[in-house]
Design a protein around this motif. Structure first.
Motif, short mmCIF file in Angstrom:
data_model
loop_
_atom_site.label_atom_id
_atom_site.label_comp_id
_atom_site.label_asym_id
_atom_site.label_seq_id
_atom_site.Cartn_x
_atom_site.Cartn_y
_atom_site.Cartn_z
N CYS A 148 13.42 -0.78 -8.69
CA CYS A 148 12.89 -0.56 -7.35
C CYS A 148 11.51 0.08 -7.37
CB CYS A 148 13.85 0.30 -6.53
SG CYS A 148 13.93 2.04 -7.05
N LEU A 149 11.14 0.70 -8.50
CA LEU A 149 9.85 1.39 -8.59
C LEU A 149 8.69 0.46 -8.87
CD1 LEU A 149 10.95 4.44 -10.78
CD2 LEU A 149 10.52 4.45 -8.32
N VAL A 150 8.97 -0.74 -9.36
CA VAL A 150 7.91 -1.63 -9.84
C VAL A 150 7.21 -2.27 -8.65
CG1 VAL A 150 7.36 -3.66 -11.23
CG2 VAL A 150 9.15 -2.07 -11.98
N THR A 151 5.91 -2.01 -8.54
CA THR A 151 5.12 -2.55 -7.44
C THR A 151 3.99 -3.46 -7.91
OG1 THR A 151 3.88 -0.46 -7.43
CG2 THR A 151 5.62 -0.71 -5.80
N GLY A 152 3.88 -3.68 -9.21
CA GLY A 152 2.84 -4.58 -9.71
C GLY A 152 3.06 -4.94 -11.16
N ARG A 153 2.72 -6.17 -11.51
CA ARG A 153 2.79 -6.65 -12.88
C ARG A 153 1.46 -7.28 -13.26
NH1 ARG A 153 8.03 -7.15 -10.92
NH2 ARG A 153 9.70 -6.64 -12.42
N HIS A 154 0.94 -6.91 -14.43
CA HIS A 154 -0.39 -7.35 -14.85
C HIS A 154 -0.36 -7.78 -16.30
CE1 HIS A 154 -2.11 -5.21 -11.26
NE2 HIS A 154 -1.07 -4.44 -11.48
N GLY A 155 -1.15 -8.80 -16.63
CA GLY A 155 -1.31 -9.19 -18.02
C GLY A 155 -2.25 -8.24 -18.75
N LEU A 156 -2.37 -8.40 -20.06
CA LEU A 156 -3.26 -7.55 -20.85
C LEU A 156 -4.71 -7.65 -20.37
CD1 LEU A 156 -2.26 -7.77 -24.63
CD2 LEU A 156 -2.26 -5.74 -23.16
N ALA A 157 -5.12 -8.84 -20.00
CA ALA A 157 -6.50 -9.02 -19.55
C ALA A 157 -6.76 -8.32 -18.22
CB ALA A 157 -6.81 -10.51 -19.43
N ASP A 158 -5.69 -7.97 -17.51
CA ASP A 158 -5.81 -7.32 -16.20
C ASP A 158 -5.30 -5.88 -16.25
OD1 ASP A 158 -6.51 -7.39 -13.48
OD2 ASP A 158 -4.44 -7.80 -12.89
N ALA A 159 -5.29 -5.29 -17.44
CA ALA A 159 -4.75 -3.94 -17.59
C ALA A 159 -5.53 -2.91 -16.77
CB ALA A 159 -4.73 -3.54 -19.06
N GLU A 160 -6.83 -3.16 -16.58
CA GLU A 160 -7.64 -2.23 -15.79
C GLU A 160 -7.11 -2.12 -14.36
OE1 GLU A 160 -12.34 -1.16 -14.99
OE2 GLU A 160 -11.77 -3.10 -15.83
N SER A 161 -6.70 -3.24 -13.79
CA SER A 161 -6.14 -3.21 -12.44
C SER A 161 -4.85 -2.40 -12.40
CB SER A 161 -5.87 -4.64 -11.95
OG SER A 161 -7.07 -5.36 -11.80
N ALA A 162 -4.06 -2.50 -13.46
CA ALA A 162 -2.82 -1.71 -13.53
C ALA A 162 -3.14 -0.22 -13.55
CB ALA A 162 -2.02 -2.11 -14.77
N LEU A 163 -4.20 0.15 -14.28
CA LEU A 163 -4.56 1.56 -14.40
C LEU A 163 -5.10 2.14 -13.10
CD1 LEU A 163 -6.25 1.45 -17.90
CD2 LEU A 163 -4.20 2.73 -17.33
N THR A 164 -5.68 1.31 -12.26
CA THR A 164 -6.29 1.81 -11.02
C THR A 164 -5.42 1.55 -9.80
OG1 THR A 164 -7.51 -0.28 -10.77
CG2 THR A 164 -8.62 1.51 -11.93
N SER A 165 -4.24 1.01 -9.99
CA SER A 165 -3.40 0.60 -8.86
C SER A 165 -2.68 1.75 -8.18
CB SER A 165 -2.37 -0.43 -9.33
OG SER A 165 -1.48 0.17 -10.28
N GLY A 166 -2.63 2.92 -8.81
CA GLY A 166 -1.83 4.01 -8.27
C GLY A 166 -2.53 4.88 -7.26
N SER A 167 -3.65 4.42 -6.72
CA SER A 167 -4.44 5.25 -5.80
C SER A 167 -3.91 5.24 -4.37
CB SER A 167 -5.90 4.80 -5.81
OG SER A 167 -5.99 3.42 -5.44
#
Length: 345
Positions: free
Chosen positions: A313-332
């Motif tokens: 239930c906690l998962v709100t986004g899935r990203h590939g390795l090439a999109d890891a930057e988006s994963a890192l900035t998604s928690g804002s």
């Protein structure tokens, strides 16, 4: 969760490495070779932790400084695709949750069972040790914990923050009938709330400044919610667990604890904070911190397998390795809970 046999390891693999503040690069590296007592894991999912984000935005956490390319990510799951000497080859193909640390196993702390406090610890994504934003990683055999097929790759990765929640609740002596207050309704706070309920707490209070996150908390473990800017000093709970790192929340939470209760600090905030020492003394409160965990994976996996904890239930986004930057900035934003990097996408 496919039942197909795992692919054989390639010679090289993709990794997402941090080269400096805000400088994340997708590169190729040789596939690591498992040594004696180690396994090679093809990574399926990696949860993004606040520490990963902090390294990305600040380049350091306390004394740990990114001074060479560093692979982030320590909340990981995957499938074993190779084994080193002295490891049963029948482990190949096993789905596992990775306990992302390598203690020395011989120091005083390790021998006492407190291997999380090992002064020689090598921990994923803590300089200079690389983490799991990679297609494959190596880990010691007994720190690759088998998970049943009823547990998703995402939940298997999030056993790591679940272990933080278990360790915090154990430190707080949460048991049947306990009343607990948690500050912070982010992913760790929600996990702690669920663990407290699984441990038998009768009241699980949680505070936050975000009404959206408080609503999520009510649906996923909390029995009571409070605005963090409202007083809670009349609660008289048995334990307070801080998952916010915010000094005002810590002070308010301490005031809500009954005499002889427990205060557990989990959240990462400033290096120093002003605490109500008079209150701590007069109520004889037990104050402790949490630094990772020890021997928590078996219980965490059992709680998940029994359906007593919900991590998906906690998962709100899935990203590939090439999109890891988006994963890192998604928690804002409050709507974002937990982003995953999926190296095989």
């Amino acid at each position: 969760m496919s039942a197909a046999l795992p692919k054989a390891p390639e010679a090289t693999m993709r990794v997402s490495a941090l080269h400096g503040v805000g400088d994340l690069r997708l590169t190729e590296r040789p596939v690591p070779v498992p040594g004696r007592g180690e396994v090679l894991v093809r990574v399926a999912a990696v949860g993004v932790c606040g520490s990963d984000t902090h390294y990305y935005t600040q380049g350091r956490i306390g004394p740990f400084v990114v001074d060479r390319p560093l692979v982030l990510g320590h909340e990981a799951s995957g499938r074993i695709v190779g084994v080193g000497e002295a490891v049963d080859p029948r482990r190949i193909g096993s789905r596992v949750s990775i306990e992302p640390q390598r203690p020395c196993r011989s120091c005083t702390e390790c021998k006492a069972g407190r291997y999380n406090l090992c002064p020689h610890m090598e921990f994923f994504a803590t300089p200079p040790i690389d983490g799991a934003f990679a297609e494959m990683v190596v880990i010691e055999d007994d720190f690759a914990h088998d998970v049943p097929d009823s547990i998703s790759d995402a939940a298997a990765a999030l056993v790591e923050p679940l272990s933080v929640g278990i360790w915090a609740c154990q430190k707080a002596c949460i048991g049947a009938g306990s009343r607990v207050l948690i500050a912070g309704a982010g992913p760790v706070g929600i996990i702690i709330a669920q663990v407290a309920g699984a441990f038998g707490a009768s009241e699980v209070h949680i505070s936050d400044l975000s009404d959206e996150r408080l609503g999520f908390a009510r649906a996923h473990g909390a029995t009571h919610t409070h605005r963090a800017d409202s007083p809670v000093d009349d609660l008289g709970v048995d334990a307070f667990i801080d998952a916010s790192g915010a000094e005002p929340a810590i002070r308010a939470g301490i005031s809500a604890v009954r005499p002889a209760g427990s205060v557990v600090l989990v959240g990462l905030g400033a290096d120093e904070a002003v605490l109500p020492v008079n209150l701590l003394q007069n109520r004889e409160l037990v104050l402790t911190g949490v630094f990772r965990y020890a021997n928590t994976w078996p219980l965490a996996i059992r709680l998940l397998a029994e359906g007593r904890i919900d991590l998906d239930c906690l998962v709100t986004g899935r990203h590939g390795l090439a999109d890891a930057e988006s994963a890192l900035t998604s928690g804002s934003t409050p709507r974002s809970m937990k982003s995953l990097v999926m190296p095989q996408l």
